[in-house]
Design an enzyme around this catalytic site. Structure first.
Site, PDB file in Angstrom:
ATOM      1  N   HIS A 301      66.339  41.075  54.315  1.00 52.31           N
ATOM      2  CA  HIS A 301      67.268  41.150  53.094  1.00 52.31           C
ATOM      3  C   HIS A 301      68.617  41.774  53.299  1.00 52.31           C
ATOM      4  O   HIS A 301      69.480  41.402  52.618  1.00 52.31           O
ATOM      5  CB  HIS A 301      66.690  41.817  51.916  1.00 52.31           C
ATOM      6  CG  HIS A 301      65.461  41.137  51.363  1.00 52.31           C
ATOM      7  ND1 HIS A 301      65.048  41.308  49.828  1.00 52.31           N
ATOM      8  CD2 HIS A 301      64.824  39.974  51.645  1.00 52.31           C
ATOM      9  CE1 HIS A 301      63.875  40.716  49.559  1.00 52.31           C
ATOM     10  NE2 HIS A 301      63.588  39.992  50.629  1.00 52.31           N
ATOM     11  N   HIS A 545      56.068  36.881  57.184  1.00 51.65           N
ATOM     12  CA  HIS A 545      54.935  36.498  56.171  1.00 51.65           C
ATOM     13  C   HIS A 545      53.586  36.167  56.556  1.00 51.65           C
ATOM     14  O   HIS A 545      52.638  36.330  55.941  1.00 51.65           O
ATOM     15  CB  HIS A 545      55.567  35.013  55.649  1.00 51.65           C
ATOM     16  CG  HIS A 545      56.781  35.022  55.081  1.00 51.65           C
ATOM     17  ND1 HIS A 545      57.733  33.999  54.995  1.00 51.65           N
ATOM     18  CD2 HIS A 545      57.677  36.216  54.441  1.00 51.65           C
ATOM     19  CE1 HIS A 545      58.835  34.308  54.690  1.00 51.65           C
ATOM     20  NE2 HIS A 545      58.881  35.377  54.018  1.00 51.65           N
TER      21      HIS A 545
END
Length: 788
Positions: A301, A545
């Site tokens: 991020h 993920h």
């Protein structure tokens, strides 16, 4: 005669070029791939004797950092990186350019006429007007062309949108240059090779972004938006600039359309790929914990935020009817739509009548040199490890987050939490529900991410209060920016000293020179563009993920007994548990104790079926999003990146393990069609790391760019960094660990002991939790930052 010429070339090179004192260098010319898609002669590569030193001032680098080595007629003999036997790379003469020397030499600077350019410019402007007019018609045509705020796709929209108006203007400029490239290609004014190899920089685009306004004297602190880091290339790494490329993209038209299969047919639906290849199975890591996973998302991020197209006044585009029961009709489909089709017998979505999974393409960024060419996607974050998701990407955002020397906080009965946000993004609207503000507006995406935002916010304020006391003559601005500078250094040190070695293993870490230096670093290279690669952002960094667990196991931090087990979807955009007084301590303890999952083609159903589901019985499929996003970015096939890093490509599905081969064969037409994200998850991890060799090289290249291309990197000395730390200050910074940060910024209600290595499981021998005042978790002496 051809063989004779090759022999004479090699003979002349060995005798004339390569000094006798060096190990003989053997040319790759004639042995290289004839194109990116052909198969290299890896047996020959294994038997060559690498050079100890490169001829002609070439630089010995890992293959991934010299993409031109794949080009026909490229000249890149093997070599020992840093003169170290066993670390083999290639001699590079073209840097990170895709073109080889032969391509650069043959380039014609006058291949595009002024008349062609004028026509392309005019048509480009007309085309943009047409597209924007169509978008307005779509918006007027049906209320269903805007996403319903209660749909799972709207929560995804919150994760990939930007509130910066500058992005829209730059995005339109990116479209203008895209249309110009299409027109020039249609007129045969530029070739496919010129587009692919980036040899069109002599073709002025119809839109040129204004260059950053940089101060004459280099400032002590890095800019908020990432600009002016490199005076020779002030736009490198800045917010709203383009992702770069390891390899030329593979678009269907060479410019922006989704790539077809190797047989020229449409690729299988991303959902078909996901439902057949990305299964749900538990494989807990024997060593790494969920805190390792969580810092990975925090890093992602900070450095990467793909900005999607919007409609009207920043509204979310709906590519599907009825939140997914069908596709929008042709007259109402937005040109930025790339929805994912499900099949009538989909193992999950069929029961809900879902035929269409919403996905909007990423906005484009114009090239900083105004060149026309293939599409490059826009990064909504700065490309540096600079905690931009804590401080914001613009002076306006920073000002809104700041209060004097401190970052704003929400005082929750004596506990500092990030400030409450005014945006309507909490999925729960109950009394007392809280969502928090962050520099990138994504801090509520999952509650474990909110925890790290809390820790780093508190650390800034802790440091600022100490520095203000030590330096009473400093202004508020000086205290704030010195605290920010120090926090950024701590963050970079935690990444390079603790997190990266566990990700990549010792061999790749050494090969790319990623370990911290004993003192100042000499790695800075003003020719290195630090900008993120599309391959890093849209594939390799998404390895994380796979390591997410289906739930958070939250213990009572004092007793160690189970407090609660929380399903991951229940705390996405629902961080209100942060207001429970013992919860922060408990979740930190859980993240350190709980194993992450291993990197493999298994992803929890929490992410592949229930992502952002809110009150709906179904959510989004993150695996489908990853595959489709890679295609949106024009990522090439997995095999092409194996070739790039020096691995043999797969010629037959039967080269994979039987169970995997069967499933691959059922989905793809050829091994040349396998998507990069899928292929990367299929690889066995490198020794001492958690990812395979292909992802490992892509990730290592990017962290090498962060280190070599960032003037303000924390280890750079005063000859490079205008805000360099003194040797004694740098020594203190290098004592910092994530465990120290957790100890200094926990609530301390229940969390009294922390594992010395916060990224390894707390039940590993030698990593048992110790008191926060243990010498195993050393503290930084801030007295070193008293101004003399």
């Amino acid at each position: 005669m051809h063989l004779l010429r090759v022999f004479l070339h090699i003979f002349m090179y060995v005798v004339v070029v390569c000094p006798i004192s060096e190990v003989v260098c053997v040319s790759h010319r004639g042995l290289q791939e004839h194109a990116v898609n052909s198969v290299p002669d890896h047996h020959h590569h294994r038997t060559e004797e690498p050079c100890d030193a490169c001829p002609r001032h070439g630089k010995c680098v890992p293959r991934v950092q010299c993409p031109a080595h794949l080009r026909h007629n490229s000249y890149n003999p093997l070599c020992h990186i840093g003169g170290q036997r066993g670390l083999v790379g290639v001699c590079c003469f073209t840097g990170s350019r895709h073109a080889a020397e032969a391509d650069l030499a043959a380039r014609s600077a006058n291949s595009i006429s002024a008349e062609d350019l004028k026509i392309a410019h005019n048509l480009s402007r007309k085309k943009l007007v047409e597209w924007l007019h169509h978008a307005d018609k779509v918006l007027e045509g049906s209320s269903e062309t805007v996403l319903n705020a209660s749909s799972p796709s709207f929560a995804h929209h919150l994760s990939v949108m930007t509130y910066e108006q500058a992005a829209e203007k730059l995005g339109r400029g990116g479209l203008l240059n895209l249309f110009a490239a299409k027109e020039l290609k249609a007129r045969d004014a530029i070739s496919d090779d010129e587009l692919m190899l980036g040899l069109t920089d002599h073709a002025d685009g119809p839109f040129c972004p204004p260059p950053p306004a940089c101060p004459a004297a280099p400032p002590r602190y890095r800019s908020v938006g990432g600009e002016c880091n490199n005076p020779a290339a002030p736009a490198w790494g800045a917010v709203h600039t383009a992702f770069e490329r390891l390899l030329p993209p593979q678009y269907g038209d060479g410019i922006w359309s989704i790539r077809p299969s190797s047989q020229g047919q449409p690729l299988p639906s991303a959902r078909v790929v996901s439902s057949n290849l990305v299964l749900d199975a538990a494989a807990p890591s024997a060593t790494h914990n969920l805190m390792f996973m969580q810092l990975g998302q925090f890093i992602a991020h900070d450095t990467s935020a793909g900005v999607v197209f919007t409609i009207g006044n920043g509204s979310a585009i709906s590519c599907c009817v009825g939140d997914g029961v069908d596709f929008q009709p042709p007259e109402l489909i937005h040109w930025a739509c790339a929805p994912v089709a499900t099949t009538p017998d989909d193992p999950f979505y069929a029961q809900f009548g879902q035929r269409c999974l919403n996905l909007v393409r990423t906005q484009l960024a114009p090239a900083s040199d105004c060149a026309v060419g293939y599409a490059k996607q826009m990064n909504g974050a700065t490309h540096y490890l600079d905690l931009s998701h804590l401080y914001g990407n613009s002076p306006e955002k920073l000002s809104a987050l700041r209060s004097g020397i401190l970052l704003n906080t929400f005082n929750d009965y004596g506990r500092e939490l990030p400030p409450l946000t005014q945006r309507k993004e909490c999925m729960s609207a109950k009394d007392g529900a809280a969502c928090f503000e962050s520099g990138d507006n994504h801090g509520n995406q999952i509650i474990s991410l909110t925890v790290l935002h809390t820790i780093w916010t508190r650390e800034h304020n802790r440091i600022a209060r100490v520095l203000a006391r030590l330096n009473p003559a400093w202004t508020e601005d000086t205290v704030f920016y010195e605290s920010r500078r120090l926090l950024q250094a701590q963050f970079q040190h935690v990444v390079y000293n603790e997190w990266l070695p566990l990700l990549l293993g010792p061999r790749i870490t050494q090969k790319f020179g990623l370990s911290p230096s004993p003192g100042y670093s000499g790695a800075y290279d003003p020719h290195v563009n630090p900008s993120l690669t599309a391959e890093f952002s849209a594939a390799a960094m998404r390895f994380g993920h796979s390591v997410v667990d289906s739930k958070f196991v939250v213990p009572n931090a004092k007793s160690g007994d189970l407090y609660e087990a929380i399903s991951i979807p229940e705390v996405m955009f629902q961080p209100s548990r942060m207001r429970l007084r013992p919860f922060l301590d408990r979740l930190i303890a859980g993240l350190i104790r709980q194993p992450m999952q291993t990197v493999d083609p298994f992803v929890t159903e929490s992410l592949t079926r229930y992502l952002f589901h809110g009150g709906s019985p179904f959510g989004l499929d993150l695996a489908s999003i990853n595959v489709q996003r890679g295609r949106d970015y024009g990522l090439r096939s997995y095999n092409d990146y194996r070739r790039l890093v020096g691995l043999p490509p797969y010629a037959d599905f039967r080269q994979f393990p039987p169970s995997t081969a069967h499933r691959l064969f059922a989905v793809y037409q050829s091994p040349e069609d396998i998507d990069l994200w899928i292929g990367g998850l299929l690889e066995e991890p490198v020794e001492g790391g958690v990812v395979g060799a292909t992802f490992g090289n892509i990730l290592a290249d990017q962290f090498s760019r962060f280190k070599r291309g960032d003037r303000y990197f924390y280890e750079n000395g005063p000859d490079v960094n205008p805000g360099a730390f003194t040797p004694s200050q740098l020594s203190e910074i290098k004592k910092v660990s994530l465990s120290r940060l957790l100890c200094d910024n926990r609530d301390g209600i229940e969390l009294l002991h922390v594992a010395p290595n916060a990224f390894l499981r707390a039940d590993l021998p030698g990593n048992e939790p110790v008191p926060c005042d243990s010498p195993l978790i050393p503290s930084m002496d801030l007295n070193r930052f008293r101004e003399v």
